[in-house]
Design a protein around this motif. Structure first.
Motif: not given
Length: 722
Positions: A415-416, A418-419, A422-423, A501, A503
């Motif tokens: 998931d890191r 993914r985040d 996206r960021d 949330h 993103r």
């Protein structure tokens, strides 16, 4: 000593008849259907053909520590219902030899001496080891099956982790709207195995089809009240039974054995096409929900043993679904392991993705334990240790986020990754468009390089990182670029469900628009996201439909939308066609690059390198890495023994950048002595304008232009090489 820890026999009482709306009720005597010979407490479930069993006899064994005595109710060969007491009890397992329970017969369980619900026509208890489940208008019965199937030399593809590209899809949604698949096969196991779909998978370039839950599942009560269904299927009723509604109408009419055979034929066809089959499995909770919901099986057989409880007897719910199975209990752990082995041995499954895997690995104090008996058992088991094991490394309880902490032999959803991705491509771009600063490219670089900061601590390489931008849960890739807010009104919960949330970045317009500039910007962002996913070290996972520009119109929790909102639409516009083509090109670039590297790439430092350069073609400095305004970087990937080196150039700025390709001096500093002659050939760029230059060649140290908010990929080669 509790009575269930002693071996004993109970004398047979007259058989209790059970009512059936389909067949007339006939009273049979207990001794007519129960052998006087000793039975065995294992294997659990209904088993035939063992030594000592006469024709027409089966051994029945059920772990039910909550029952003093247990009856089995079943159909005989004439469709008449009978029951027999399971007379022996060994360590909580009730067992006996029963005559007349033939393959194809329905059966159920009930505590001996207790009144049957609705005279026997109501819901009795399912066998946890039942191989099939019959649904008669919401009344469920287990079905005894013969497991025979002609696999005709089926061989698992056994795709190495480094070559694996996972494609997460839904059996029904993948083909339900496909115009080239016969209507009677659409949305079924057979439809997924149709030559049209097999050719699509191969043409796209994925290696492993990961199916959303196919264990037999039912709809939660609140969805039934809303007239909706659990489309995703994360509400398991039977861990050994395939979901019958995904079979063709012909197979369902022929019976559970035909359903099972259709599933196996699907696996066989996918294997013949070189594709692995991975199942998304839900062992963290069951469809029984909270204590006040319908009892189907486990709660009636041994509530205190099967489920986790606090000191007051209440369910410990780490799943958000009402209950949590307790894998600290040996028999519950054995149930899960037996189920997994069954799907590998009987259905030739190649791997599993474990929903809310942290809940499976919490110890008796509720803490995640990377040496939990479940994790140790999968590592030691000769069947399970050879298939792919993927964790969703979180649940909803405190201490639930454990990405990177699973042991060797497992891969984790990252998931890191993914985040961060996206960021960089969406959140930062949104901020920059508002005149605010974006973030440094350093965060993105860590994800491109395989997230060593996340996985090294567990002793695993980048191949333990299952990289993803989207999954079934959340916005689609197209919706990430089109919506700032979730739009889940159709789910009947007043838009309260689903995460806030995301993103995401709508590029100035919420939802559909005819503005060509906005649509172009969205398409470029989608290409950037897909390119980053498929060019990063680790194992990429594509969510079905992202390669086609699929939209769910802003619904980021479509678990209950069994309709066109969730199904793949195969009628594409030009932008969607372009998204498919660039995804396919990216997968071919990835495959070509990996094929040219030694087999140890990228797991051993001596067999691989990642070299980082700035806009000037010189090695990145620490100051540049830490500069929050630094949003351009060049990454040269390869190995000393590799034939092809790939250069990825990222420009996260809102304007084109003039860069210098890695210089000969900089390459020499890294031990690449032929830097003066090295050429870089543009093979792909996410800038639509610059992609017209595909095939252009630039020498090391020469200038090049990278489009605004774009990513470009080059093949590095020497004159004279092919």
């Amino acid at each position: 000593m509790p009575p269930y820890q002693q071996n004993r026999q109970i004398l047979a009482d007259p058989v209790t008849p059970i009512n059936s709306t389909a067949k007339p009720t006939v009273v049979l005597r207990g001794r007519e259907n129960r052998s006087s010979r000793p039975s065995k407490p294992s294997p659990l479930g209904v088993s035939a053909g063992a030594a000592g069993l006469a024709p027409g006899e089966v051994n029945v064994a059920v772990f039910a520590p909550g029952a003093d005595a247990l009856d089995i109710h079943f159909e005989d060969a004439d469709g008449r219902w009978a029951s027999a007491l399971l007379p022996e009890l060994t360590d909580g397992v009730h067992h006996g030899i029963v005559r007349g329970l033939l393959p194809g017969s329905r059966y159920a369980l009930w505590p001996h001496g207790e009144a049957l619900p609705d005279g026997g026509a109501g819901q009795l208890l399912l066998d946890p080891y039942g191989r099939a489940i019959d649904d008669d208008g919401g009344i469920f019965r287990s079905v005894h099956l013969d497991a025979g199937f002609d696999w005709a030399g089926d061989t698992p593809p056994d795709v190495p982790w480094r070559d694996t590209v996972v494609y997460e899809c839904h059996v029904k949604g993948q083909t339900k709207l496909h115009p080239q698949i016969p209507e009677e096969l659409r949305g079924t196991y057979a439809g997924l195995a149709h030559p049209v779909m097999l050719e699509y998978f191969k043409n796209l370039g994925i290696t492993s089809v990961q199916l959303l839950p196919v264990h037999f599942h039912i709809d939660e009560p609140h969805l039934q009240e809303l007239g909706l269904s659990n489309y995703w299927g994360y509400n398991t009723l039977g861990f050994f039974a395939p979901h019958a509604r995904y079979a063709t109408r012909a197979a369902r009419a022929a019976g559970p054995k035909a359903v099972q055979d259709e599933f196996k034929s699907m696996v066989k066809s996918l294997h013949e096409a070189g594709l692995e089959v991975i199942l998304d499995v839900v062992y963290n909770h069951t469809a029984e929900g909270g204590k006040h919901q319908q009892t189907y099986s486990f709660r009636g057989l041994g509530d205190e043993t099967y489920y986790r409880h606090d000191g007051h007897g209440n369910y410990l719910d780490t799943t958000g679904c009402g209950n949590t199975l307790d894998l600290n209990e040996p028999q519950v752990l054995a149930l899960v392991l037996d189920s997994l082995r069954y799907w590998v041995q009987e259905f030739h499954i190649d791997g599993f993705r474990f929903d809310l895997a942290v809940s499976l690995c919490r110890d008796q104090d509720g803490h995640f334990n990377p040496r939990h008996p479940f994790l140790r058992a999968t590592a030691e088991d000769p069947t399970l240790s050879r298939v792919k094991l993927i964790s969703e490394p979180w649940d909803v309880a405190p201490g639930g986020w454990q990405t990177g902490n699973f042991p060797a032999g497992w891969a984790d959803w990252n998931d890191r990754f993914r985040d961060t991705v996206r960021d960089f491509w969406l959140g930062d771009q949104h901020a920059i468009s508002q005149g605010m600063p974006g973030g440094s490219v350093a965060r993105l670089a860590s994800r491109l390089a395989g997230s060593a900061d996340v996985f090294a601590g567990s002793g695993r390489s980048s191949l333990a990182s299952v990289n993803f931008i989207t999954a079934h849960d959340g916005f689609t890739l197209a919706d990430l670029t089109s919506y700032d807010r979730k739009h889940n009104e159709d789910n009947g919960e007043e838009n309260r469900d689903g995460t806030n949330h995301n993103r995401s970045y709508n590029h100035g317009v919420e939802g559909p628009t005819g503005d060509a500039a906005v649509l172009d910007a969205r398409a470029r962002s989608a290409r950037n996201l897909m390119a980053t996913l498929l060019l990063s070290l680790g194992v990429p996972m594509i969510t079905a439909g992202d390669e086609l520009g699929k939209t769910q119109h802003g619904n980021n929790n479509a678990y209950c939308q069994d309709n066109e909102l969730s199904w793949l639409n195969w009628v594409l516009d030009d932008r969607q066609e372009q998204m498919f083509k660039i995804t396919r090109r990216l997968l071919r670039i990835r495959q070509s690059f990996l094929t040219s590297q030694p087999r140890s790439y990228p797991t051993r430092e001596q067999s691989s390198y990642l070299l980082w350069f700035n806009e000037a073609g010189e090695p990145m400095t620490q100051e540049q890495w830490t500069d929050p305004g630094s949003r351009t970087v060049q990454l040269l990937m390869g190995s000393p023994d590799g034939v092809i080196d790939g250069l990825v150039v990222i420009n996260g700025r809102c304007e084109p950048r003039k860069i210098t390709m890695p210089s000969a001096g900089a390459l020499k500093d890294f031990g690449i002595l032929d830097g003066n002659n090295r050429m870089f050939e543009l093979v792909l760029t996410t800038s639509k304008l610059d992609d017209q230059r595909r095939g252009a060649k630039v020498r090391s140290g020469e200038r090049e232009i990278i489009g605004a908010d774009a990513l470009s990929v080059y093949r590095a080669w020497l004159p004279g090489e092919n």
